[in-house]
Design an enzyme around this catalytic site. Structure first.
Site, PDB file in Angstrom:
ATOM      1  N   ILE A 131       0.859  -1.201   0.000  1.00 33.44           N
ATOM      2  CA  ILE A 131       0.000   0.000   0.000  1.00 33.44           C
ATOM      3  C   ILE A 131       0.892   1.248   0.000  1.00 33.44           C
ATOM      4  CG2 ILE A 131      -1.807   1.273   1.238  1.00 33.44           C
ATOM      5  CD1 ILE A 131      -2.384  -1.283   2.823  1.00 33.44           C
ATOM      6  N   GLY A 182       0.501 -19.797   6.470  1.00 29.98           N
ATOM      7  CA  GLY A 182       1.768 -19.090   6.272  1.00 29.98           C
ATOM      8  C   GLY A 182       1.707 -17.604   6.590  1.00 29.98           C
ATOM      9  N   GLU A 185       3.999 -16.516  11.918  1.00 32.84           N
ATOM     10  CA  GLU A 185       5.244 -17.246  12.128  1.00 32.84           C
ATOM     11  C   GLU A 185       5.009 -18.358  13.164  1.00 32.84           C
ATOM     12  OE1 GLU A 185       8.366 -15.921  11.001  1.00 32.84           O
ATOM     13  OE2 GLU A 185       7.447 -14.150  10.073  1.00 32.84           O
ATOM     14  N   LYS A 200       5.060   0.064  13.150  1.00 31.09           N
ATOM     15  CA  LYS A 200       4.513   0.770  11.989  1.00 31.09           C
ATOM     16  C   LYS A 200       3.867   2.097  12.390  1.00 31.09           C
ATOM     17  CE  LYS A 200       3.933  -3.584   9.503  1.00 31.09           C
ATOM     18  NZ  LYS A 200       3.022  -4.736   9.317  1.00 31.09           N
TER      19      LYS A 200
HETATM   20  N1  HSE Z   1       3.683  -9.969   9.959  1.00 30.54           N
HETATM   21  C1  HSE Z   1       3.291  -8.798   9.263  1.00 30.54           C
HETATM   22  C2  HSE Z   1       1.770  -8.789   9.111  1.00 30.54           C
HETATM   23  C3  HSE Z   1       3.969  -8.779   7.932  1.00 30.54           C
HETATM   24  O1  HSE Z   1       1.124  -9.783   9.433  1.00 30.54           O
HETATM   25  O2  HSE Z   1       1.200  -7.776   8.732  1.00 30.54           O
HETATM   26  C4  HSE Z   1       4.074  -7.439   7.288  1.00 30.54           C
HETATM   27  O3  HSE Z   1       4.758  -6.503   8.054  1.00 30.54           O
END
Ligand code: HSE
Length: 422
Positions: A131, A182, A185, A200
């Site tokens: 984005i 996936g 993690e 962020k």
């Molecule tokens: N683990 C992050 C998410 C990946 O799920 O948004 C992207 O930063």
């Protein structure tokens, strides 16, 4: 021809190689020059890669090659990423990264190094994956004063919450599904504890308000304490629960900033952002609300943002792009979250109406979403400083009322959207 080095050949790094190779014509059309991948740095071997002959395990090959003008860092983590990126900038190479941990922790220092050496340090992919948000915030909205930003900034937790809301799936099962697909993690803590969203919102806050905000300064809560009762009570209230990063500039120059699950009204655009998608709402004094929406993660969306920054570096080889924030915020620049006014949802065991009204006065009761559980829930609708709410909840506990959970209500562009907290 411009020579590029890519540091890291994981999901995003291999995507960058793929996008560069498959978009040679388009890159040349935009940048008026060819882009050549000269090195890929990784400790592993990739004999099947179309650029297998360009792999190196030695960072010095990149650092000491003056023909490499642009370096992509997609290794992730702080170390050795910070050391490598800093050395590249000081050697006069522009750097592009998708590494939000690096930008949130060291952004001011790396931007200062880029400025000193007249090169670029760009990080569009660090927030919102594919984005466009960094460039719009720093350029397209530059004639605005940003008043506040609220974002669904983590796709994994949004996927889990969507499963809980739409499929009535428990947090545990939704997390297992996210791992199976996936998205999450094996150690999902950075996502579910809110740390990824926190990094962020720190980057967005720094860009919007000009001063570095460190993740440690931000009160951060994840989604693992949410139950299906909370989801059902949120529906009863007329909304959904989302993990929100929120930052707002205050009149006294401080900012209020928080990452936590929030009740979002169904008619708020953020409530429509489901699954692994991200959404970022910016309220500017001239534009009003602007919403950015799309895939916030994934190999090709993230790689596309990285390569767009590389093209920008190619086009600005002589003139540095103006992207900067300082590291000189006053110690109280970030307001204590306990002083932040908020409306609040509270879930308690059993029927505690008498005690609740004795402590809080009039509250809005939510119909019992799951009568079998014996739980009740209410909304403190008039925003109060969180410290006051916590003190009152402690008084309730002293009266024998067991508070099971609390969730704040999203309070965005409040003057325009009175109904958000109605
Ligand atoms: N683990 C992050 C998410 C990946 O799920 O948004 C992207 O930063």
């Amino acid at each position: 021809m411009v020579n590029l080095a890519v540091m890291g050949h994981g999901v995003v790094g291999s995507g960058v190689v793929e996008v560069v190779l498959s978009h040679q014509e388009g890159i040349k059309r935009h940048a008026h020059e060819e882009l050549n991948i000269k090195y890929v740095l990784d400790l592993k071997e990739f004999p099947d890669s179309p650029v297998a002959d360009r792999f190196t395990k030695n960072f010095d090959d990149i650092l000491n090659d003056p023909s490499v003008e642009i370096v992509v860092e997609v290794m992730g983590g702080l170390h050795p990423a910070f050391d490598f990126v800093h050395k590249c900038l000081c050697a006069g190479k522009s750097v592009v990264t998708s590494n939000k941990e690096l930008v949130a922790a060291k952004g001011a220092q790396l931007l200062a190094a880029a400025k000193e050496h007249n090169v670029n340090f760009l990080f569009e992919a660090s927030v919102g994956g594919g984005i466009p948000i960094i460039r719009p915030l720093s350029q397209c909205l530059a004639a605005n004063s940003v008043l506040e930003i609220a974002g669904i900034l983590n796709g994994t937790t949004n996927f889990i919450l969507t499963q809980m809301i739409d499929e009535n799936m428990s947090f545990k099962n939704a997390l297992a599904l996210a791992q199976e697909r996936g998205y999450a993690e094996r150690d999902p803590s950075a996502d579910v504890d809110g740390d990824d969203a926190c990094r962020k919102i720190c980057i967005l806050a720094a860009l919007a308000f000009g001063k570095h905000v460190y993740p440690e300064q931000v009160h951060t809560e994840g989604i693992s304490d949410l139950s299906l009762s909370d989801v059902a009570f949120a529906k009863e209230w007329g909304g959904e629960i989302k993990l929100i990063g929120h930052v707002k500039r205050m009149e006294n120059g401080q900012i209020e900033i928080i990452v936590c699950p929030m009740f979002v009204k169904k008619n708020n655009m953020m409530a429509a952002i489901d699954g692994v998608f991200n959404g970022i709402m910016v309220n500017g004094d001239a534009t009003g609300e602007v919403l950015f929406y799309g895939k916030g993660a994934g190999k090709l969306p993230t790689a596309s943002a990285v390569v767009a920054d590389v093209i920008d570096c190619m086009k600005h080889r002589q003139a540095r792009k103006y992207l900067f924030w300082s590291d000189d915020a006053a110690p109280d620049y970030v307001q204590d979250y306990l002083d932040r006014p908020t409306a609040m949802y509270v879930r308690v065991s059993g029927n505690a109406a008498e005690q609740v009204e004795a402590v809080f006065g009039h509250v809005r009761w939510l119909a019992n979403a799951d009568a079998a559980s014996g739980e009740t829930a209410f909304i403190i609708e008039k925003p109060l400083p969180e410290r006051t709410i916590r003190e009152k909840l402690a008084r309730l506990a002293d009266m024998g009322v067991c508070v099971q959970n609390t969730v704040r209500l999203l309070h965005f562009n409040a003057e325009e959207n009175e109904e958000v907290i109605a």
